[in-house]
Design a protein around this motif. Structure first.
Motif, short mmCIF file in Angstrom:
data_model
loop_
_atom_site.label_atom_id
_atom_site.label_comp_id
_atom_site.label_asym_id
_atom_site.label_seq_id
_atom_site.Cartn_x
_atom_site.Cartn_y
_atom_site.Cartn_z
N GLN A 390 -2.47 -25.25 146.04
CA GLN A 390 -3.15 -26.25 145.23
C GLN A 390 -4.13 -27.05 146.10
OE1 GLN A 390 -3.06 -26.66 142.02
NE2 GLN A 390 -1.25 -25.53 141.38
N TYR A 400 4.07 -30.83 140.61
CA TYR A 400 5.34 -30.10 140.72
C TYR A 400 6.53 -30.98 140.33
CZ TYR A 400 2.75 -26.40 143.14
OH TYR A 400 1.88 -25.39 143.46
N ASP A 489 2.36 -20.09 136.24
CA ASP A 489 1.17 -20.75 136.79
C ASP A 489 0.15 -19.66 137.09
OD1 ASP A 489 -0.67 -22.46 137.87
OD2 ASP A 489 0.41 -22.80 139.74
N ILE A 515 1.86 -23.94 133.41
CA ILE A 515 0.94 -24.79 134.17
C ILE A 515 -0.42 -24.13 134.17
CG2 ILE A 515 0.43 -25.79 136.43
CD1 ILE A 515 3.44 -25.82 136.97
N SER A 516 -1.44 -24.86 133.75
CA SER A 516 -2.78 -24.28 133.65
C SER A 516 -3.82 -25.21 134.27
CB SER A 516 -3.14 -24.03 132.18
OG SER A 516 -4.49 -23.59 132.07
N CYS A 517 -4.72 -24.61 135.07
CA CYS A 517 -5.84 -25.36 135.62
C CYS A 517 -7.04 -25.29 134.69
CB CYS A 517 -6.22 -24.84 137.01
SG CYS A 517 -6.87 -23.16 136.98
N GLU A 560 -5.43 -30.48 135.35
CA GLU A 560 -4.28 -29.55 135.29
C GLU A 560 -3.38 -29.99 134.15
OE1 GLU A 560 -2.82 -26.21 137.83
OE2 GLU A 560 -4.43 -27.62 138.30
N ALA A 562 0.57 -29.29 132.34
CA ALA A 562 1.90 -28.67 132.32
C ALA A 562 2.50 -28.88 130.94
CB ALA A 562 2.80 -29.27 133.39
#
Length: 603
Positions: A390, A400, A489, A515-517, A560, A562
């Motif tokens: 990250q 996290y 992720d 989890i996505s950016c 980001e 989650a």
């Protein structure tokens, strides 16, 4: 003097226009392959589909040899597909035109190549109106401001206001997802509408955005371009002022940018000195000449150590010439100034056509340490040149920890970390659960994950190499107990449809953290996880329960996200368990197939 009804001046004007047009397309006949040369347009695509699905249709089912797919940002009902030659393009049109896919009939036609953006921009600027427009646009902005606009569009927006803008965008994306589920899950509409009254218009809880602990100099990895500064006309290591598609190849220095750390800026200047003294020109995307391509800087915010990966185009350099450059690099970055800057590791790689997996170019070690080490949630992680990590280390602590809290993990839980990279998420979960099973496409990343487990004296983690969609059933077969939690992720484009199907059809996975950016790109995954059961998605759906946005990228538009999904509790008659026997399905750990894409961090 006239020629028929056409004047000489008109003939000359037409000749000039034809000459200008041919100049715009001259790049097609220049050295090197251009994806524009053999391009088709495909229309009539379904509303929701994955690029991976489309590639499978083209390359596997229809036996086409697609070199690139270009999907527009605004709209997904059409796209361009590119091929290596005219024969392959013709074959693709014959196969795709009229083909029925997902209830839609496709239309495929030859597409004209795009004109060279640089040539077109130059022509526009030669026009007096174009010059006036450009002067008007640029007169009030310095090069520093233009670069800040291109790289950190929120640089002059107060941080609290940035967070409000990001929260608004996240809610817009989640509303789109929620509305799609309302449309396709008719039996859940009453429940969805009731929940929306409790969650401000959403059928699940959206928590307030989590701030980044640091907002300046937070990036621990940057990829800089080597080019020509349009003001000084000197070779410069920095960022482009715009994309090639917009007709921009100029590079500007990065010393004023607020999201890059001071040690990184010093390392960039050190390399810039080397480039200018080398006598070799930067690589030019306009005519494919030159050598120096880019510099990747990785900076441990825990130890302060810096890793450099230098990339150049070999052109006609001999092996002896390349060896001389590597030797000079080693000497340059062994200087007192370099040591004072904490440059601890230097790698070198040659630029070749972008490839993945076993065919991808591997950086070559030059000098110093082979790895640097950084820390997340008290765990140490070694970072190799191509490892995923990250880009905001302090922000990763928040992300996290949010995932751990969302998951409701206990000592009885088994965590299945899908697209685990170098094991960062799973190893942070390790002390909270009974076991961690990680799977990752890149073999080198799996080696790093195992090394990181050893570095932190963690013994309840296992890592496997392979595509998530291929080995997920076998990895899930190793999961014991009743509380199985999947952590996903994936790269920016999202999880492969087959992997989503495996998760849906494995009933012992009760909860899932996604989890996505790039939440907008992941909406299709969200919908497939949540849509009603079908012949393909036999398992009960995962329903969204809670979402937490985390600002990992201050001063940019990125955020980001989650999300906690929980398996719907009602029984499903055709819910089946699809995990085969373990011993027959875990591939050799040296198999090199990919899951985590390094582009995941290039934001």
């Amino acid at each position: 003097m006239a020629k028929g009804n056409v004047t000489v001046s008109e003939i000359k004007t037409e000749e000039n226009e034809n000459s200008a047009v041919s100049e715009e397309y001259a790049y097609l006949d220049r050295g090197g392959f251009s994806s524009e040369k053999y391009k088709i347009e495909v229309r009539g695509l379904p509303k929701f589909y994955g690029i991976a699905e489309l590639k499978k249709l083209m390359n596997q089912k229809l036996s086409l040899n697609t070199s690139k797919i270009k999907r527009p940002k605004n709209g997904s009902h059409w796209l361009y597909a590119c091929f290596q030659n005219d024969e392959e393009r013709t074959k693709a049109i014959e196969a795709l035109n009229g083909y029925s896919w997902k209830g839609k009939t496709l239309i495929a036609e030859v597409a004209k190549p795009a004109p060279d953006p640089l040539v077109r921009k130059r022509k526009q600027e030669e026009d007096s109106n174009g010059q006036e427009k450009k002067k008007k646009e640029d007169s009030n902005k310095s090069q520093e401001e233009r670069l800040a606009d291109a790289t950190t569009p929120y640089w002059n927006v107060p941080y609290d206001e940035q967070l409000k803008l990001k929260e608004k965008e996240i809610k817009h994306i989640l509303m789109k997802f929620d509305n799609e589920i309302w449309k396709i899950a008719k039996e859940r509409r009453t429940s969805i509408e009731a929940q929306r009254k409790n969650h401000n218009g959403l059928s699940f809880e959206l928590k307030p955005i989590q701030k980044s602990p640091v907002t300046e100099g937070y990036r621990n990895k940057c990829e800089f371009t080597v080019g020509i500064d349009e003001e000084t006309k000197l070779p410069t290591v920095g960022f482009r002022l715009g994309s090639y598609a917009t007709g921009t190849v100029a590079v500007a220095p990065i010393q004023s940018l607020i999201h890059i750390s001071e040690p990184t800026k010093k390392a960039v200047l050190l390399f810039q000195e080397f480039v200018r003294a080398s006598g070799l020109a930067p690589f030019s995307p306009a005519d494919y000449s030159g050598h120096w391509r880019c510099l990747t800087v990785r900076h441990s915010h825990h130890s302060g150590d810096i890793m450099l990966i230098v990339t150049m185009h070999p052109q006609d350099l001999t092996p002896e010439g390349l060896g001389k450059i590597k030797k000079e690099l080693a000497e340059h970055f062994s200087s007192d100034e370099s040591v004072a800057c904490n440059v601890k590791s230097v790698y070198f790689e040659l630029f070749t056509k972008r490839r993945v997996g076993e065919d991808a170019a591997k950086p070559e070690y030059v000098t110093g340490a082979t790895h640097i080490v950084d820390t997340i949630l008290g765990r140490q992680f070694r970072i190799s040149p191509q490892a995923f990590f990250q880009i905001n280390t302090a922000g990763a602590d928040i992300l996290y920890q949010s995932a751990i809290e969302l998951s409701q993990v206990t000592k009885e839980s088994t965590i299945v970390d899908i697209c685990c990279g170098t094991g960062t998420i799973g190893l942070c979960f390790a002390k909270h659960c009974g076991k961690v099973l990680g799977l990752e496409l890149i073999a080198e990343a799996v080696k790093d994950a195992k090394a990181n487990a050893e570095l932190n004296n963690i013994e309840n983690c296992e890592f496997f190499t392979g595509k998530a969609e291929d080995i997920l059933p076998s990895v899930l077969a190793r999961a014991t107990g009743e509380d199985i939690i999947a952590i996903v992720d994936p790269p920016r484009a999202g999880l492969h449809t087959r992997a989503v199907t495996q998760l849906r059809n494995t009933k012992k996975v009760k909860r899932l953290i996604y989890i996505s950016c790039s939440p907008a790109s992941a909406v299709k995954n969200f919908i497939d996880l949540s849509r009603p059961s079908s012949k393909t998605l036999r398992g009960a759906p995962f329903l969204p329960v809670r979402a937490v946005p985390v600002d990992m990228f201050p001063h940019t538009k990125h955020v980001e996200l989650a999300i906690l999904f929980e398996r719907e509790e009602k029984s499903t008659p055709d819910l089946v368990e699809t995990t085969p026997q373990v011993e027959d399905n875990i591939p050799n750990e040296n198999v090199n197939v990919e899951c985590k894409n390094e582009n995941h961090v290039s934001i």
